[in-house]
Scaffold this motif. Structure first.
Motif: not given
Ligand code: HEC
Length: 237
Positions: A167-187
């Protein structure tokens, strides 16, 4: 055995002449072997290697988190953000705080050395005016679902299905461990060392707009379910 005062004095003189000559004796620590107090280390590459490389890699090494010498990252991230994150960490994520005031091991001066050293990696030609801003509020989750599907389909074509099986960025465990900004940063920056291009090249010929990035972030946030029981700490942006 007793020494006369005269003999003791001459012995003292003799020793003071001979002792410095023992520098060469085996086992005597040399200048280079002296232990430097951790708070006295002011060399950037030492500080970076000791504190950051394990998670962020260096010189093209792949690690768990993004590379801090990524040119897109350096072009968008404000220097004060670098300082704030290194000082206080990212609450609710695996990024630890490093300043002594926050329970870390680094002085403010050492953090300045890190901020300046990382900023000095910025390529001279980097022009941030054409880039989306480093941070922005999340957009519309419903629109983001579609953009994410197109984005992921494109990445699968480029880097192979196996890489995105979880699921890449949508991986559930990953989403539980990351901040909103980090999701933006990675995109924004991708993970070029893993074959994932930045926002400009992830979908060939269609650079992601600021709006599309914000929408994807909103959708990813909406997928966070707190199913692993960790406290949801509001993350300062
Ligand atoms: C234990 C692993 C770990 C260590 C050690 C670590 N980091 Fe991080 N770092 C992370 C993770 C994970 C994130 C993403 C956190 C999040 O979800 O926002 C991160 C995020 C960051 C960010 C912000 C990314 C963004 O979104 O803009 C910066 C800057 C950063 N780290 C710098 C450093 C520096 C400099 C060091 C060394 C002093 C360091 N990190 C050490 C794991 C680590």
């Amino acid at each position: 055995m007793r020494f006369s005062p005269g003999l003791s004095a001459s012995l003292a003189v003799l020793l003071s002449v001979l002792l410095p000559a023992c520098e060469w004796m085996p086992g005597r620590p040399r200048k280079a072997d002296e232990v430097v107090a951790p708070t006295a280390v002011m060399d950037f590459s030492k500080l970076f290697t000791q504190n950051c490389v394990g998670c962020h890699g260096a010189g093209g090494n792949i690690s768990g988190s993004f590379a801090l010498d990524d040119p897109t990252y350096l072009a968008v991230v404000p220097e004060e953000k670098l300082r704030a994150v290194i000082t206080g960490g990212v609450p609710g994520s695996l990024m630890p705080p490093f300043s002594i005031a926050h329970g870390g091991m680094l002085t403010d001066d050492q953090i300045t050395v890190l901020v300046q050293g990382i900023s000095a990696w910025k390529p001279p030609a980097a022009n941030s005016s054409a880039l989306p801003p480093y941070s922005a509020p999340p957009g519309q989750a419903a629109a983001g679902a579609q953009v994410y599907e197109t984005y992921l389909a494109s990445l699968r074509k480029m880097a192979g299905d196996a890489m995105f099986a979880d699921g890449f960025l949508a991986n559930r465990a990953f989403l539980g461990l990351t901040s909103d900004q980090y999701l933006r940063t990675l995109i924004l920056i991708g993970r070029p060392e893993l074959g994932i291009p930045n926002f400009e090249r992830a979908i060939p010929g269609q650079p992601l707009s600021n709006e599309q990035i914000a929408d994807m972030v909103a959708w990813l946030i909406s997928q966070r379910k707190n199913e692993f029981g960790q406290p949801l700490v509001p993350v300062p942006q």
